[in-house]
Motif scaffolding. Structure first.
Motif, mmCIF file in Angstrom:
data_model
loop_
_atom_site.group_PDB
_atom_site.id
_atom_site.type_symbol
_atom_site.label_atom_id
_atom_site.label_comp_id
_atom_site.label_asym_id
_atom_site.label_seq_id
_atom_site.Cartn_x
_atom_site.Cartn_y
_atom_site.Cartn_z
ATOM 1 N N MET A 273 48.340 52.811 40.766
ATOM 2 C CA MET A 273 50.027 51.894 40.265
ATOM 3 C C MET A 273 50.103 51.691 41.628
ATOM 4 O O MET A 273 50.964 50.067 41.862
ATOM 5 N N ALA A 274 49.106 51.344 42.388
ATOM 6 C CA ALA A 274 49.004 50.422 43.915
ATOM 7 C C ALA A 274 48.463 48.958 43.415
ATOM 8 O O ALA A 274 49.049 48.393 43.589
ATOM 9 N N SER A 275 47.861 49.058 42.304
ATOM 10 C CA SER A 275 46.875 47.939 42.036
ATOM 11 C C SER A 275 47.494 47.309 41.093
ATOM 12 O O SER A 275 47.944 45.503 40.225
ATOM 13 N N PHE A 276 48.581 47.998 40.150
ATOM 14 C CA PHE A 276 49.271 47.239 39.176
ATOM 15 C C PHE A 276 50.224 46.049 39.297
ATOM 16 O O PHE A 276 50.372 45.147 37.897
ATOM 17 N N ASP A 277 50.263 45.454 40.474
ATOM 18 C CA ASP A 277 51.720 44.105 39.838
ATOM 19 C C ASP A 277 50.228 43.611 39.986
ATOM 20 O O ASP A 277 51.093 42.261 38.967
ATOM 21 N N HIS A 278 49.358 43.235 40.889
ATOM 22 C CA HIS A 278 48.309 43.078 40.307
ATOM 23 C C HIS A 278 47.997 42.814 39.250
ATOM 24 O O HIS A 278 47.650 41.219 38.704
ATOM 25 N N VAL A 279 47.192 43.545 38.052
ATOM 26 C CA VAL A 279 47.083 44.151 37.147
ATOM 27 C C VAL A 279 47.777 43.056 35.639
ATOM 28 O O VAL A 279 47.731 42.537 34.933
ATOM 29 N N LYS A 280 49.583 43.472 36.162
ATOM 30 C CA LYS A 280 50.461 42.286 35.688
ATOM 31 C C LYS A 280 49.939 41.109 35.740
ATOM 32 O O LYS A 280 50.177 40.907 34.892
ATOM 33 N N GLU A 281 50.099 40.551 36.883
ATOM 34 C CA GLU A 281 49.922 38.893 37.139
ATOM 35 C C GLU A 281 48.701 38.481 36.841
ATOM 36 O O GLU A 281 48.175 38.229 36.181
ATOM 37 N N ARG A 282 47.050 39.263 36.235
ATOM 38 C CA ARG A 282 45.977 38.976 35.971
ATOM 39 C C ARG A 282 45.640 39.169 34.782
ATOM 40 O O ARG A 282 45.218 37.865 34.489
ATOM 41 N N VAL A 283 46.275 39.869 34.201
ATOM 42 C CA VAL A 283 46.365 39.831 32.535
ATOM 43 C C VAL A 283 47.534 38.701 32.100
ATOM 44 O O VAL A 283 47.173 37.510 31.061
ATOM 45 N N LYS A 284 48.201 37.909 32.910
ATOM 46 C CA LYS A 284 48.545 36.519 32.443
ATOM 47 C C LYS A 284 48.228 35.391 32.648
ATOM 48 O O LYS A 284 48.049 34.119 32.164
ATOM 49 N N LYS A 285 46.607 35.506 33.257
ATOM 50 C CA LYS A 285 45.275 34.453 33.419
ATOM 51 C C LYS A 285 44.203 34.644 32.734
ATOM 52 O O LYS A 285 43.297 33.845 32.716
ATOM 53 N N TRP A 286 44.277 35.588 31.530
ATOM 54 C CA TRP A 286 43.769 35.790 30.388
ATOM 55 C C TRP A 286 42.661 34.786 30.460
ATOM 56 O O TRP A 286 41.740 34.145 30.087
ATOM 57 N N GLU A 287 43.800 33.604 29.337
ATOM 58 C CA GLU A 287 42.981 32.227 28.781
ATOM 59 C C GLU A 287 41.691 31.949 30.270
ATOM 60 O O GLU A 287 40.937 31.634 29.382
ATOM 61 N N LYS A 288 42.084 31.981 31.147
ATOM 62 C CA LYS A 288 41.329 30.977 32.085
ATOM 63 C C LYS A 288 40.207 31.916 32.297
ATOM 64 O O LYS A 288 38.676 31.352 32.581
ATOM 65 N N GLU A 289 40.215 33.254 32.219
ATOM 66 C CA GLU A 289 38.755 34.038 32.792
ATOM 67 C C GLU A 289 37.840 33.987 31.108
ATOM 68 O O GLU A 289 36.996 33.829 31.196
ATOM 69 N N VAL A 290 38.462 33.392 30.196
ATOM 70 C CA VAL A 290 38.155 33.407 28.773
ATOM 71 C C VAL A 290 37.865 31.673 28.596
ATOM 72 O O VAL A 290 35.872 31.695 28.333
ATOM 73 N N GLU A 291 38.141 30.967 28.857
ATOM 74 C CA GLU A 291 37.043 29.305 29.051
ATOM 75 C C GLU A 291 36.215 30.107 29.836
ATOM 76 O O GLU A 291 34.871 29.736 29.706
ATOM 77 N N LYS A 292 36.563 29.991 31.942
ATOM 78 C CA LYS A 292 35.086 30.198 32.848
ATOM 79 C C LYS A 292 33.502 31.571 31.527
ATOM 80 O O LYS A 292 33.190 29.893 32.124
ATOM 81 N N ALA A 293 34.304 32.436 30.984
ATOM 82 C CA ALA A 293 33.768 32.659 30.944
ATOM 83 C C ALA A 293 32.007 32.278 30.156
ATOM 84 O O ALA A 293 31.284 31.911 29.362
ATOM 85 N N ARG A 294 33.457 31.210 28.622
ATOM 86 C CA ARG A 294 32.717 30.054 28.013
ATOM 87 C C ARG A 294 31.607 29.283 28.388
ATOM 88 O O ARG A 294 30.408 28.618 28.242
ATOM 89 N N TRP A 295 32.363 28.648 29.937
ATOM 90 C CA TRP A 295 31.537 27.469 30.449
ATOM 91 C C TRP A 295 30.122 28.010 31.051
ATOM 92 O O TRP A 295 29.459 27.976 30.728
ATOM 93 N N PHE A 296 30.576 29.539 31.538
ATOM 94 C CA PHE A 296 29.086 30.113 31.925
ATOM 95 C C PHE A 296 28.118 30.552 31.060
ATOM 96 O O PHE A 296 26.883 30.012 31.154
ATOM 97 N N SER A 297 28.576 30.871 29.754
ATOM 98 C CA SER A 297 27.379 30.765 28.659
ATOM 99 C C SER A 297 26.974 29.475 28.452
ATOM 100 O O SER A 297 25.496 29.766 27.653
#
Lengths: 370, 370
Positions: B257-281
């Motif tokens: 529950m306490a982390s939920f606000d953070h979780v809601k925000e971070r899923v919006k930045k998913w594309e950036k995470e995918v981009e970073k993963a691809r770069w790392f790969s």
């Protein structure tokens, strides 16, 4: 987002909570191991065999502490009961009945229901002691051959009655029916030896009686049932089916470990806790608040009956919530909102000075409203 | 007793752990609500309806977040999968099969095994992509009428492959077989809408992907299956059988529950995470460490293959542990001890600066030993 716990500095007599206040070490491990799956840093495939943090050593120490052959971590007593009922029912599909005492926790009934089993109830003696008649187990066990398991609540969470488990175990052994003890309110509070009692299974609750965060518990069992309880997957090597491969994979298990030294020490002082409970009960009775259940009482969990408080509730503005509100005003937590005639509480590890404040509160409340 | 976590300040690329680092608020609630059963201070009989702390409101917000009809708290994704399989198997005893993708987590197999169900596997494409052939679901579903449930791992925990769940759901709807998505590595990391996908059930893991302590998870389901999943006890009013009356009764739920606000925000930045993963790969591949699984990759969890590192392991003193030890020396945690040829890791929420340190470490290790 942060949520404040309003009752954290209150005198706490909630039976669910007096045995699970964290030790300082447990609080420290909460922060150290709070991140999800951190206890799996060095897992090689089995929770009970992780050596860093020393879960493996802890599991070994538990065998000695509980005087039993095997132990598995669970997410609570109820999950352990279901594991036993479910695995036994798969192994012995013709045996359809679980014998349960009338004081059983609702989760015992739900475990049986979830496992598709039928329930045979052993009645209690009714008002005022509600004692389970252990001799009835003999009768039921002798009368039928389709009994899968006997469950005994040791003690129950309503009256805090401690039935003669050894006697029940004798009947079970004679009829070759396994016995499961629900020790959610005993293991971690008082000494319990599975071998001494002769039980095949016992479940414990970390978050009820072992100074732990929830959800965590123990399932203890004898070597005889290892093949059933700890059955290995046909498909995934080393994984136990009933535990879905891994159960209490989180920080509550670490709080259980961190508090274990304290728990080992506190069970040695059990007699003092019983003495204090009896004293409290006597003081309550002086105010005509009657203790039901076994008397003299053998546990810190007690059930009370009060006509006086009930009478007040029928004529005051706040109605049946007056007692809860009056106690809250005095920073006393643990009696459920709305109860006046019947309520339960626990004196476990509550200092006598605090219990005196509770007794004075009852006295004051009764005299104010009378 | 206190146990120190040795890797707490390390760069962490453990797929189990990158999504479950606690937020500051979650750490605070750990201490506030750590005592066992404290979340039950004001319980009136059902976990999902507790309003103080605001669990009820949180459950409502989850419905919106996941775009589904119903939600229940569990102690993890696997426990949710077992609830679905077990309750469905009781309701439809003639349907004996669960269709599972070849990339399924072992706990999916164990859940089916525990529920007494048989498994039909949908193969993947094998080396190097290991993609689940979703068209195969159509074939299997059309070929038999004894299928109880279809499970799709979305994504899987080995290769991080994200199959076309919507396509599978179309086949399931056509044949009227329910679909369960294992979202242990998606819900909390990336946007997931049950309605959009058309799944009947989904499980999530707090301690894998929702910045929570373990054990806690979610089981989401459609109204259509409410009667089966949330079946009420015949004996104990208001208690749901499959959850034994109450499931995740402890502080991990409060961290969720306490982390939920953070979780809601971070899923919006998913594309950036995918981009970073691809770069790392791509950077790893420059060192001839080949990324298996879908390419370009759509998730932070990645599986690598390295002949170079394997070759080194065959001729150095520390043998196959050399990589683990070299990474540990550099305070990098998350690749399992003993692995060199094949290993997985996650870049989720790991800052690019830290990932550069990881890449440099691989470079250094390879050049030192070559």
């Amino acid at each position: 987002m942060f949520f404040e716990r309003s009752v954290k500095d209150y005198i706490n007599i909630d039976p669910l909570q007096t045995g699970s206040k964290l030790t300082d070490d447990a609080k420290k491990v909460l922060l150290e191991w709070g991140d999800g799956y951190s206890i799996c840093d060095y897992c090689t495939g089995k929770l009970e065999e992780i050596s860093k943090p020393p879960i493996k050593r802890f599991a070994e120490e538990l065998l000695e502490f509980l005087d039993c052959d095997c132990v598995r971590f669970t997410t609570g007593a109820r999950e352990g009961k279901f594991v036993v009922m479910h695995s036994l029912s798969r192994e012995y599909p013709d045996k359809k009945y679980v014998v349960v005492d009338a004081n059983a926790h609702y989760s015992t009934i739900l475990s049986a229901e979830r496992a598709g089993l039928k329930i045979l109830k052993v009645e209690n003696s009714g008002y005022p002691e509600y004692k389970v008649n252990v001799e009835k187990y003999k009768e039921i066990l002798e009368s039928r051959s389709d009994i899968l398991l006997v469950v005994l609540t040791y003690p129950d969470g309503n009256y805090g009655n401690l039935p003669d488990a050894k006697r029940v175990s004798e009947f079970c052994k004679r009829e070759e029916v396994p016995l499961l003890l629900n020790c959610a309110y005993s293991i971690g509070r008082m000494p319990v030896s599975l071998r001494d009692i002769g039980a095949d299974f016992a479940v414990a609750s970390g978050h009820k009686s072992m100074a732990s965060s929830g959800p965590v518990g123990l399932l203890c069992f004898s070597d005889e049932y290892k093949k059933v309880i700890a059955k290995q997957s046909k498909y995934k090597k080393g994984k136990e089916v009933e535990f879905l491969g891994c159960s209490a994979r989180g920080v509550p298990l670490l709080t259980l470990m961190a508090s274990f030294d304290h728990v080992k020490e506190r069970v040695k002082k059990w007699e003092k806790e019983v003495e204090k409970a009896r004293w409290f009960s006597e003081e309550m009775e002086k105010m005509e608040i009657r203790q039901l259940g076994e008397k003299p009482h053998n546990h810190d969990l007690m059930f009370f009956e009060s006509e006086v408080l009930y009478d007040i509730s029928t004529r005051v503005k706040k109605g049946r919530y007056f007692l809860y509100k009056e106690l809250k005003k005095r920073r006393i937590h643990g009696i459920k909102p709305g109860l006046t005639k019947n309520f339960k509480l626990s004196t476990y590890l509550v200092p006598k000075e605090d219990l005196k404040i509770v007794l004075e509160a009852f006295e004051e409340i009764i005299s104010t409203y009378s």
